[in-house]
Design an enzyme around this catalytic site. Structure first.
Site, PDB file in Angstrom:
ATOM      1  N   ARG A  73       0.848  -1.183   0.000  1.00  0.00           N
ATOM      2  CA  ARG A  73       0.000   0.000   0.000  1.00  0.00           C
ATOM      3  C   ARG A  73       0.889   1.240   0.000  1.00  0.00           C
ATOM      4  NH1 ARG A  73      -3.439  -2.862  -1.378  1.00  0.00           N
ATOM      5  NH2 ARG A  73      -5.528  -3.204  -0.511  1.00  0.00           N
ATOM      6  N   GLU A  85      -3.031   7.801  -4.725  1.00  0.00           N
ATOM      7  CA  GLU A  85      -3.329   6.829  -5.752  1.00  0.00           C
ATOM      8  C   GLU A  85      -4.709   7.152  -6.323  1.00  0.00           C
ATOM      9  OE1 GLU A  85      -3.831   2.137  -5.553  1.00  0.00           O
ATOM     10  OE2 GLU A  85      -1.836   2.789  -4.911  1.00  0.00           O
ATOM     11  N   HIS A 100      -1.160  -0.213  -9.764  1.00  0.00           N
ATOM     12  CA  HIS A 100      -1.768  -1.130  -8.781  1.00  0.00           C
ATOM     13  C   HIS A 100      -2.355  -2.366  -9.467  1.00  0.00           C
ATOM     14  CE1 HIS A 100      -3.659  -1.225  -4.487  1.00  0.00           C
ATOM     15  NE2 HIS A 100      -3.388  -2.438  -4.921  1.00  0.00           N
TER      16      HIS A 100
HETATM   17  C1  GLV Z   1      -4.862  -5.334  -3.632  1.00  0.00           C
HETATM   18  O1  GLV Z   1      -4.119  -4.390  -3.434  1.00  0.00           O
HETATM   19  C2  GLV Z   1      -5.368  -6.143  -2.577  1.00  0.00           C
HETATM   20  O2  GLV Z   1      -5.301  -5.749  -1.400  1.00  0.00           O
HETATM   21  O3  GLV Z   1      -5.888  -7.228  -2.886  1.00  0.00           O
END
Ligand code: GLV
Ligand code: GLV
Length: 331
Positions: A239, A268, A287
């Protein structure tokens, strides 16, 4: 009994939806972009279950707007930092999530980013596209070796362990740090548990695999960068908020560290005019850690299975707030 009402905040793979459509009245948000918070509040009103994404802010206010009949919030992701788990537990709402099924795909991407940064693959492609490739040169685009290097894994959970296995195959030495120290044994892999400072000082590559919590927000800050090697590569597929973006920018710009390879950022999405993107020693992807066709379908299957189990009062396969299942007032 009337059919349960379910809201899904984006389109998910169609195959995963089938069992849900058979049993529930389903409302799917069809836009590419997430529903704005105000619209989300309207959409969840009167629902029994919600399939949420990491881009949705799921707070106490939203749970109350949904109403007392809301039984389950099933997150289409492993990370649940966008959801107020305590508020859900207080309201007897089960929160599902999707660990396990995305472990290997996310580890694949983390390793891909590590290699892209080490060997300057994206820079090389830009160089070729820009018409600058005129000859073979002994000093062109020199990077750092992956084999023989030391990888520090911050957060040795499922994904961290999957990355450690890949690193071991590449002949890397593996260090790891867990916020709550915990010895982890992986068959065939040698890995040494150390404190964070030791990890940062000794690692050539640092890869982050811890959830974002109040404890890990800005875990990698200015002080952390000062401990890292000037050639170090930071990889983040967890994250964005775990890294202090401003400190990262300064560290990359001043040569305090060598490179960053990011699948997640803070903010983000990262706007195209963000200062980070003006630096040559950064690669960013949007991401996509779990973004393989197979894995996204498995995540859908699991999110649907979590949701349907909770609606039927059964124990879902993966619950992010398991305390809720033991609260007598929630039975
Ligand atoms: C993606 O970032 C997730 O947490 O699955
Ligand atoms: C997520 O699946 C993790 O535990 O790393």
């Amino acid at each position: 009994m009337s059919r349960p009402k379910v809201f899904i905040s984006r389109r998910i793979p169609a195959a995963s939806l089938k069992p849900l459509l058979q049993e529930c009245d389903v409302d799917v948000w069809e836009d590419e972009l997430p529903p704005p918070y105000e619209i989300l509040l309207e959409k969840v009103r009167g629902t029994d279950g919600i399939i949420s994404l990491l881009t949705d802010k799921i707070d106490a206010n939203l749970m109350d707007a949904a109403g007392k009949q809301l039984k389950v919030i099933s997150q289409y992701a492993v990370g649940v930092d966008n959801i107020d788990l305590e508020a859900a537990t207080q309201r007897c709402i089960v929160v599902g999530h999707t660990p396990g099924v995305l472990t290997e795909s996310t580890a694949d991407l983390a390793f891909g980013l590590l290699m892209a940064a080490a060997r300057r693959i994206v820079e090389g492609y830009e160089y070729v596209k820009a018409g600058r490739w005129r000859t073979w040169h002994p000093l062109l685009l020199l990077g750092v070796d992956v084999h023989g290097a030391t990888l520090g894994i911050v957060g040795m959970g499922r994904i961290g362990q999957a990355v450690a296995r890949r690193a071991s195959g590449f002949g890397m030495k593996v260090l790891y740090y867990n916020h709550r120290p915990k010895e982890v044994r992986i068959p065939g892999v040698e890995a040494e548990q150390v404190d964070l400072e030791t990890l940062l000082r000794r690692s050539d590559f640092v890869s982050i695999h811890t959830p974002l919590t109040e404890d890990t927000r800005h875990l990698i800050d200015r002080r952390a960068f000062e401990m890292m090697k000037p050639t170090a590569v930071l990889v983040n597929t967890a994250r964005g908020g775990i890294v202090d973006t401003e400190a990262l920018y300064e560290a990359l710009k001043s040569g305090r560290i060598g490179y960053a390879a990011l699948d997640v950022t803070d903010p983000e999405p990262l706007p195209p005019n963000h200062p980070l993107l003006s630096l040559p020693n950064v690669v960013v992807v949007p991401h996509i850690g779990s973004a393989s066709t197979t894995t996204r379908t498995r995540m859908g299957d699991l999110a649907v299975s979590n949701l349907l189990s909770a609606l039927k009062g059964k124990r879902p396969p993966h619950v992010a707030n398991p305390e809720v299942l033991d609260r007598p007032e929630c039975r």
